[in-house]
Write a protein that holds these residues in place. Structure first.
Motif, PDB file in Angstrom:
ATOM      1  N   LEU A  46      73.231 118.696  23.981  1.00  0.00           N
ATOM      2  CA  LEU A  46      72.645 120.008  23.696  1.00  0.00           C
ATOM      3  C   LEU A  46      71.197 120.085  24.159  1.00  0.00           C
ATOM      4  O   LEU A  46      70.763 121.113  24.705  1.00  0.00           O
ATOM      5  N   GLU A  50      69.365 122.642  27.047  1.00  0.00           N
ATOM      6  CA  GLU A  50      68.096 123.352  26.870  1.00  0.00           C
ATOM      7  C   GLU A  50      67.131 123.018  27.998  1.00  0.00           C
ATOM      8  O   GLU A  50      66.512 123.900  28.588  1.00  0.00           O
ATOM      9  N   HIS A  53      68.010 124.680  31.429  1.00  0.00           N
ATOM     10  CA  HIS A  53      68.109 126.141  31.512  1.00  0.00           C
ATOM     11  C   HIS A  53      66.982 126.696  32.379  1.00  0.00           C
ATOM     12  O   HIS A  53      65.806 126.384  32.178  1.00  0.00           O
ATOM     13  N   ARG A  61      73.129 129.993  22.326  1.00  0.00           N
ATOM     14  CA  ARG A  61      74.017 128.833  22.327  1.00  0.00           C
ATOM     15  C   ARG A  61      74.776 128.762  21.004  1.00  0.00           C
ATOM     16  O   ARG A  61      74.168 128.691  19.942  1.00  0.00           O
ATOM     17  N   ALA A  84      71.094 124.721  18.734  1.00  0.00           N
ATOM     18  CA  ALA A  84      72.050 125.827  18.801  1.00  0.00           C
ATOM     19  C   ALA A  84      71.535 127.007  18.001  1.00  0.00           C
ATOM     20  O   ALA A  84      70.668 126.864  17.144  1.00  0.00           O
TER      21      ALA A  84
END
Length: 195
Positions: A46, A50, A53, A61, A84
């Motif tokens: 995760l 990030e 991106h 997310r 998230a």
């Protein structure tokens, strides 16, 4: 998902299988160590999303876990930062923590689905449910956990993604950033004895 739910914006999905998941429902799934061992890798994944991106606007997310996958999501939040905006649990045997606020997403952004005939939340709670002063073995389907309970029109443990189902539509609305439009179950009234 129809583009009108996502306001005409693109939506992408990733199926993450980067951990040693339990292989046997009786011999393996009652134990938490699979989730604890996989949690750091999931958090790194995760965080990598990030870091990579490049869009001008921040992404929305959503992490969706099914069955023991929800236990992994809970362990990831318990062991680090869950990068998230929303968490959806479906058929959860427990997420290792007793309250939605401990899943490291904004308040009101934990969603749950439990279909009729899905016995996993009732059985799994004894191995993966969270415990605090409000009660033992708490799972996301319990009111005291604090998740928003989305309606499901599917049956059993494996139908949450049935094409055309309300169960799938509710998840899609959360993924598209329109969780406020998801259909929620009516709260179960609680009765207190007073003299």
């Amino acid at each position: 998902m129809a583009t009108d739910e996502a306001d005409g914006q693109p939506v992408s999905t990733i199926t993450w299988l980067g951990y040693d998941a339990p292989q046997d429902i009786v011999k393996d799934s009652p134990f938490r160590h699979y989730a604890d061992d996989g949690a750091p890798a999931f958090n790194r994944f995760l965080d990598g999303l990030e870091a990579s991106h490049t869009g001008e606007t921040p992404p929305h997310r959503t992490v969706i876990g099914h069955s023991y996958g929800t236990t992994l999501v809970g362990a990831a939040a318990d062991h680090g930062t869950l990068n998230a905006d929303d968490v959806i649990t479906a058929g959860s045997p427990g997420v290792t923590v007793p309250k939605a606020e401990q899943l490291d997403v904004p308040k009101g952004h934990v969603w749950n689905e439990e279909a009729d005939g899905d016995v996993v939340p009732d059985i799994g709670r004894f191995g993966h449910g969270g415990t605090d002063w409000d009660g033992p073995w708490t799972v996301p389907s319990d009111e005291r956990f604090g998740a928003k309970q989305m309606t499901t029109d599917t049956k059993g443990h494996s139908g949450y993604w049935d094409e055309g189902s309300d169960s799938l539509l509710n998840q899609a609305l959360v993924v598209a950033g329109h969780g406020d439009d998801a259909e929620l179950k009516e709260p179960t009234p609680t009765w207190k004895y007073t003299r």
